[in-house]
Each structure stands twice: as C-alpha cells, then as structure tokens.
Design a protein around this motif. Structure first.
Motif, mmCIF file in Angstrom:
data_model
loop_
_atom_site.group_PDB
_atom_site.id
_atom_site.type_symbol
_atom_site.label_atom_id
_atom_site.label_comp_id
_atom_site.label_asym_id
_atom_site.label_seq_id
_atom_site.Cartn_x
_atom_site.Cartn_y
_atom_site.Cartn_z
ATOM 1 N N GLY A 91 0.839 -1.185 0.000
ATOM 2 C CA GLY A 91 0.000 0.000 0.000
ATOM 3 C C GLY A 91 0.878 1.241 0.000
ATOM 4 N N LEU A 92 0.768 2.055 -1.037
ATOM 5 C CA LEU A 92 1.570 3.274 -1.184
ATOM 6 C C LEU A 92 0.680 4.496 -1.001
ATOM 7 C CD1 LEU A 92 4.153 4.859 -2.054
ATOM 8 C CD2 LEU A 92 3.375 4.575 -4.423
ATOM 9 N N VAL A 93 1.094 5.398 -0.113
ATOM 10 C CA VAL A 93 0.351 6.627 0.146
ATOM 11 C C VAL A 93 1.247 7.815 -0.168
ATOM 12 C CG1 VAL A 93 -0.815 8.045 1.887
ATOM 13 C CG2 VAL A 93 -1.018 5.540 1.966
ATOM 14 N N ILE A 94 0.735 8.759 -0.950
ATOM 15 C CA ILE A 94 1.431 10.016 -1.232
ATOM 16 C C ILE A 94 0.483 11.156 -0.882
ATOM 17 C CG2 ILE A 94 2.581 11.435 -2.961
ATOM 18 C CD1 ILE A 94 3.148 8.919 -4.565
ATOM 19 N N ARG A 95 0.923 12.044 0.010
ATOM 20 C CA ARG A 95 0.056 13.127 0.495
ATOM 21 C C ARG A 95 0.745 14.475 0.346
ATOM 22 N NH1 ARG A 95 -0.985 15.996 5.322
ATOM 23 N NH2 ARG A 95 -3.209 16.477 5.644
ATOM 24 N N ASN A 96 0.020 15.429 -0.227
ATOM 25 C CA ASN A 96 0.502 16.796 -0.377
ATOM 26 C C ASN A 96 0.376 17.514 0.967
ATOM 27 O OD1 ASN A 96 0.577 19.668 -0.930
ATOM 28 N ND2 ASN A 96 0.226 19.184 -3.093
ATOM 29 N N ARG A 97 1.505 17.908 1.533
ATOM 30 C CA ARG A 97 1.497 18.527 2.859
ATOM 31 C C ARG A 97 0.644 19.801 2.915
ATOM 32 N NH1 ARG A 97 7.786 18.517 5.036
ATOM 33 N NH2 ARG A 97 7.914 16.267 5.531
ATOM 34 N N LYS A 98 0.683 20.579 1.858
ATOM 35 C CA LYS A 98 -0.007 21.868 1.861
ATOM 36 C C LYS A 98 -1.510 21.722 1.695
ATOM 37 C CE LYS A 98 -0.037 26.382 -0.445
ATOM 38 N NZ LYS A 98 0.575 27.211 -1.526
ATOM 39 N N SER A 99 -1.948 20.940 0.731
ATOM 40 C CA SER A 99 -3.375 20.842 0.416
ATOM 41 C C SER A 99 -4.070 19.695 1.135
ATOM 42 C CB SER A 99 -3.567 20.674 -1.092
ATOM 43 O OG SER A 99 -3.065 19.411 -1.512
ATOM 44 N N ASP A 159 7.000 21.597 -7.094
ATOM 45 C CA ASP A 159 7.856 21.706 -5.913
ATOM 46 C C ASP A 159 7.123 21.370 -4.619
ATOM 47 O OD1 ASP A 159 10.134 22.581 -7.370
ATOM 48 O OD2 ASP A 159 9.272 24.592 -7.487
ATOM 49 N N ALA A 160 5.920 20.826 -4.727
ATOM 50 C CA ALA A 160 5.146 20.486 -3.529
ATOM 51 C C ALA A 160 5.907 19.484 -2.662
ATOM 52 C CB ALA A 160 3.797 19.904 -3.938
ATOM 53 N N GLU A 161 5.735 19.619 -1.348
ATOM 54 C CA GLU A 161 6.345 18.676 -0.410
ATOM 55 C C GLU A 161 5.373 17.518 -0.191
ATOM 56 O OE1 GLU A 161 9.463 19.242 0.577
ATOM 57 O OE2 GLU A 161 9.392 21.083 -0.627
ATOM 58 N N LEU A 162 5.828 16.315 -0.495
ATOM 59 C CA LEU A 162 4.961 15.139 -0.492
ATOM 60 C C LEU A 162 5.420 14.140 0.565
ATOM 61 C CD1 LEU A 162 4.936 14.654 -4.369
ATOM 62 C CD2 LEU A 162 3.184 15.806 -3.005
ATOM 63 N N ASP A 163 4.521 13.779 1.468
ATOM 64 C CA ASP A 163 4.805 12.742 2.451
ATOM 65 C C ASP A 163 4.471 11.378 1.854
ATOM 66 O OD1 ASP A 163 5.673 14.490 4.392
ATOM 67 O OD2 ASP A 163 3.725 14.663 5.366
ATOM 68 N N VAL A 164 5.319 10.392 2.122
ATOM 69 C CA VAL A 164 5.164 9.060 1.543
ATOM 70 C C VAL A 164 5.140 8.006 2.642
ATOM 71 C CG1 VAL A 164 6.196 7.319 0.030
ATOM 72 C CG2 VAL A 164 6.292 9.736 -0.606
ATOM 73 N N HIS A 165 4.200 7.079 2.517
ATOM 74 C CA HIS A 165 4.101 5.937 3.418
ATOM 75 C C HIS A 165 3.999 4.673 2.578
ATOM 76 C CE1 HIS A 165 3.041 8.709 6.751
ATOM 77 N NE2 HIS A 165 2.310 9.329 5.837
#
Length: 351
Positions: free
Chosen positions: A96-104, A135-141
């Motif tokens: 399971g791959l999660v990518i989340r935009n920190r800002k939005s 250039d968005a900062e993306l958190d990954v799990h």
C-alpha cells in the motif's frame, strides 16, 4: 528525490560498477536502515490495528465518517474536504503506497501488486496530488510486503537478484521515487523485514496487511477491513483485477475507480472472455488447499477469508459469464455517497 528527516537521501554505496538490480537492493537497504525510518517503523508496529466495520461505525454514530477503500491494483486520490479516511488491506506481497501533499492535504493511495505498474502508477497518483505544483512537499508511506524469501546471503550482503515477490516490488518503488524530480519525504517504510513475523508453523508472514490514513491530519494507522467496508461493488471490482490482465488498455496502469472532484465511484466497464470462465470453472473444482497454492503469491500468509473471496468471485462469473450483463451497453457502474457515508448504486442497469 527521496528525503529522510528533511534531508535529501544520498546512497553512499551506490557505486557505478554495480548493476542496476544491486543498486536498487543497496538503496532500499540503506533507506530502511536509516535511524529515522527504523524509529518510525518501531512506532508503527506498536500501534493498535484499526478494524474498520461499516455496520458498526455507521449505525449509532452521529458523525458519519466518509471512507474510500481501494482493492488490489487500484488507486484513488481524495480531498480531505470530501473524504475523512482512505485505506486498503489484503496486502501480503503487495504494498500500500500513500502520497500526500502537505499543503493541500490531497491524498493518493495505491495498492501496488507488481513492479510493472510502478512507473505509470506513480505518475497516475501524482497527476492530482501535485495540483500543478512540481515543488510540492509530499509525504510518503508504504505498508505491506514482507520477507517472502531471504533477501540476504550468509555474509550479510544483499542479493543482486532476489527471488520472491515483495523485494523486487519494494525495490522498484523506492528506486522510482528516488529517480523522480518531485520531493518525496519518506515517513513510513513498514515493508519487508520491518513487516515480517513468524506464524505458529514458523512461516514468515506480514505483521500488518493494510493501512488507514486520516486525510486531514495525514496520520497513518495499521488497519483491516471487513466485507461491509470493502465497498462499493466489491465483487465486480475484484473481477476487474483479473480481467485487466487480458485488456491491453490497462497494461502498466493502476485501475481508476474513484472520481476525486465528485466523490463518487465510477467502475469503468471491462470484459471477460470465455477462456477466463473456463479457467474459473476449473479452479472452482479445486479443494481449498489447492486454491491457496494455485491462486496466491503467498499461500502461507493469506487471510482467513481469501478462499471465500475467490469462490465468491468465481460464483459471480459462472452466474454471469456474459460481461454485458454486468456492464450493459458497455456503460460504467456508478455509486454515490449517501448521507450516512455509505454508497448507493445508480440503478440504471443491473445484471
């Protein structure tokens, strides 16, 4: 580019003399053994697994949480204003791959099952998560995948060409993120050795098979879902996974099922051949133990409902061998969210 603890990750042992497979092995080994990643894995392992049951959560609660669930080879990108939680489970050798935009807070989740879909699959996920901000900062799990084979030799080195299913997939995921130009902040890597335990028969198996993400906070938890929460259109969506292997239009892609802006599921039509029906009929004659060894990449690690799920799929296909009964006039199947957070089908056509 991968970041760990806010710093670009540099693979110190990435010698130009190494083969590409050896580089991938070293990269994932080094990332997983970073102190920050190891600490995050220990913390994740100590979390209590959340059991998602729609019948319980939507019965008495005054606040109706809105969920989006994805199956194998599917992906979905959700807005926190429309969806409270997104998740997946049933991952053994899958991830399971999660990518989340920190800002939005835009959150994309995928259930990766093969290295062949990683490149295009990640591009599909990023198409909405980035929101035109490269250039968005993306958190990954990453949660799932386990040591279905020994990935180390007797001297402690990493195999250049490991066997099995989990390791090549995890390598490809980390390699692809490292090569891309976006900013990926690795937060959770609960995969391979971090996600491996021994069962009562001394077989290796995953500690956790799924995850749940709070879209507002970005918090992630180990999770499992029951049949009421693996929705909507469970059986048809499971069938699409098998049917997609015979459909060249889905080659290398994740299956889209969810519309981000409208918060509805749109199950695109797929067709299945009589060859698949013949295979299903033969499989349905097998005893349970043979179904495990024939249909699973991890026979000793599957959940207790694996065989039941397979037989329900086969019963549906044998009942409706003509795919036009499921997708009349080759139209999609639509599901809209109800006031209590569940899903309701548009009854335009029905099998």
């Amino acid at each position: 580019m991968i970041y760990v603890d806010g710093v670009p990750f540099q693979n110190e042992n990435n010698s130009s003399s190494l083969s590409s497979s050896s580089k991938g092995s070293r990269l994932i080994h080094d990332v997983m053994n970073h102190p920050v990643i190891m600490l995050a894995s220990d913390s994740f392992k100590n979390l209590e697994e959340r059991n998602v049951n729609f019948e319980e959560s939507h019965s008495e609660s005054s606040k109706k949480d809105r969920y989006v669930y994805i199956f194998q080879r599917e992906c979905a990108t959700v807005k926190p204003s429309l969806v409270d939680f997104v998740g997946t489970d049933e991952a053994t050798t899958c991830v399971g791959l999660v990518i989340r935009n920190r800002k939005s807070g835009m959150t994309s989740i995928a259930h990766m099952d093969s290295p062949k879909i990683v490149d295009m699959g990640i591009s599909q996920m990023l198409s909405l998560v980035l929101e035109d901000d490269i250039d968005a900062e993306l958190d990954v799990h990453m949660v799932g995948g386990y040591e279905d084979v020994d990935t180390k030799n007797a001297n402690g080195g990493v195999y250049a060409k490991p066997e099995g299913h989990s390791f090549p997939l995890c390598c490809k995921l980390v390699e692809t993120l490292q090569k891309r130009k976006e900013n990926f902040h690795m937060k959770t890597l609960f995969i391979l050795g971090h996600n491996t335990k021994l069962d009562a028969q001394a077989n290796t198996c995953p500690i956790f098979n799924g995850c749940l993400v709070n879209t507002s906070t970005g918090s992630i938890f180990p999770a499992s879902f029951n049949r009421t929460s693996r929705c909507p259109d469970e059986i048809v969506r499971r069938i699409r996974v098998s049917a997609s292997f015979e459909d060249s239009s889905w080659e290398g892609k994740l299956l889209d099922t969810y519309e981000t802006e409208s918060d509805r599921f749109v199950i695109a039509p797929c067709c299945w051949t009589m060859r698949l029906i013949e295979i299903v009929w033969e499989l349905n004659q097998l005893p349970d133990e043979d179904i495990l060894t024939t249909c699973s990449t991890s026979p000793t690690a599957e959940g207790p409902d694996f065989i039941d799920n397979e037989r329900r799929i086969w019963e549906y296909l044998l009942k409706y061998p003509d795919w036009n009964r499921t997708f009349p006039r080759r139209q999609p199947r639509f599901f809209e969210r109800t006031a209590n957070g569940n899903w309701k089908k548009w009854l335009i056509f029905s099998p």
